[in-house]
Scaffold this active site. Sequence first.
Site, PDB file in Angstrom:
ATOM      1  N   CYS A 245       0.876  -1.230   0.041  1.00 24.47           N
ATOM      2  CA  CYS A 245      -0.005   0.024  -0.053  1.00 24.47           C
ATOM      3  C   CYS A 245       0.803   1.328   0.076  1.00 24.47           C
ATOM      4  CB  CYS A 245      -0.940  -0.086   0.999  1.00 24.47           C
ATOM      5  SG  CYS A 245      -2.446   1.182   0.978  1.00 24.47           S
ATOM      6  N   HIS A 327      -4.011  -5.131  -0.203  1.00 24.52           N
ATOM      7  CA  HIS A 327      -3.797  -5.650   1.394  1.00 24.52           C
ATOM      8  C   HIS A 327      -3.782  -7.235   1.390  1.00 24.52           C
ATOM      9  CE1 HIS A 327      -3.877  -1.928   3.836  1.00 24.52           C
ATOM     10  NE2 HIS A 327      -4.105  -1.330   2.627  1.00 24.52           N
ATOM     11  N   GLU A 329      -3.235  -9.095   3.426  1.00 19.22           N
ATOM     12  CA  GLU A 329      -3.741  -9.595   4.994  1.00 19.22           C
ATOM     13  C   GLU A 329      -5.121  -9.464   5.281  1.00 19.22           C
ATOM     14  OE1 GLU A 329      -3.825  -5.200   5.209  1.00 19.22           O
ATOM     15  OE2 GLU A 329      -2.356  -6.671   4.303  1.00 19.22           O
TER      16      GLU A 329
END
Length: 355
Positions: A245, A327, A329
């Site tokens: 990011c 992202h 995660e």
Amino acid sequence: MKAQLILENGMIFEGKAFGYLKETIGEVVFNTGMTGYQEILTDPSYYGQMVVMTYPLIGNYGINLEDMESSKSHVRALIVREKSDYPNNFRCELTLDGYLKSQKIIGLEGIDTRALTRVLRDHGTMRAIIAVRELTPSQIKLKIDAFNNQMAVSEVTTKESYVIEGNKTHIAVIDCGIKSNILRSFEARGCKLSVFPASAKPEEILAVNPDGIFLSNGPADPKDVPDTVATVKALIGKKPITAICLGHQLLCLALGGNTAKLKFGHHGCNHPVKDFITHRVYITSQNHNYYVETLPEGAVVTHTNMNDQTVEGMYFKDLNIYSVQFHPEACPGPTDTAHIFDEFITVMQGGKLNA
């Protein structure tokens, strides 16, 4: 209590305030996720922003104390069509209204959030004020003009370095507003993490002799943190580097590329991304207002956004540098791209991607 959302272009949306009743100013963005409002509220990347949820009913499973992505909420306001007053979930510990009160954050409900989203899509991200009292046009303009988010990273980064023990790859993490699940994702793979503030100097980071360096997500414009860009530039070639990011954008600037602002950003957990390594399309979680406009020399594009073709991943074979804009995660979002963490570790250990 009645309240108004007043956009900087003069448009007004009237609704009902909930949470902590106070006037607030911020940048309005919309998020297209159907769930995950708790993770959104506690994601440091949203620092300084008022988040509009496009899904109409928010709060129906309440808030629990396990799924926080940081120690507190970072949004300026949460704007919804309708909040749930009677959440129903076995993990629920607080209502949305109660949580916002505890965090001193205002909510706004009862407005046409889809109409507001169309305004933001047509006119772009805007600053705004949520007013709980009558304000004159000059007061509104003065308050909105005074808002800026340039110090966002310094507000959300860790204040002191710390270590999370592990017995495998040792990673130096530059925290620009890191989400907890990024740390958990590395921990689950046995990594040792030395976490540094965004203001850390190159020599401090290299002094711990890590196997690789990781640049985290974070809020606002990457050009607002030139010192961090300079640190990243000094680290290139010294150790393998990976990033997510904001970290992806910082790498772009450090390597001589350029970043620019998107019209209305990418915010949600349903963004399709094409992976040129696996030749598959993944659904990803995203939260950013800026993107890689000009690729640095030597970059190999590994991922692109299927909606607007912006760069979502890049790899530098000779430098062992690999970054993604989305992202992996998740939290909230699908876990389609969790394998990216294994690829990060491969790069940090000196291995090569098939890109």
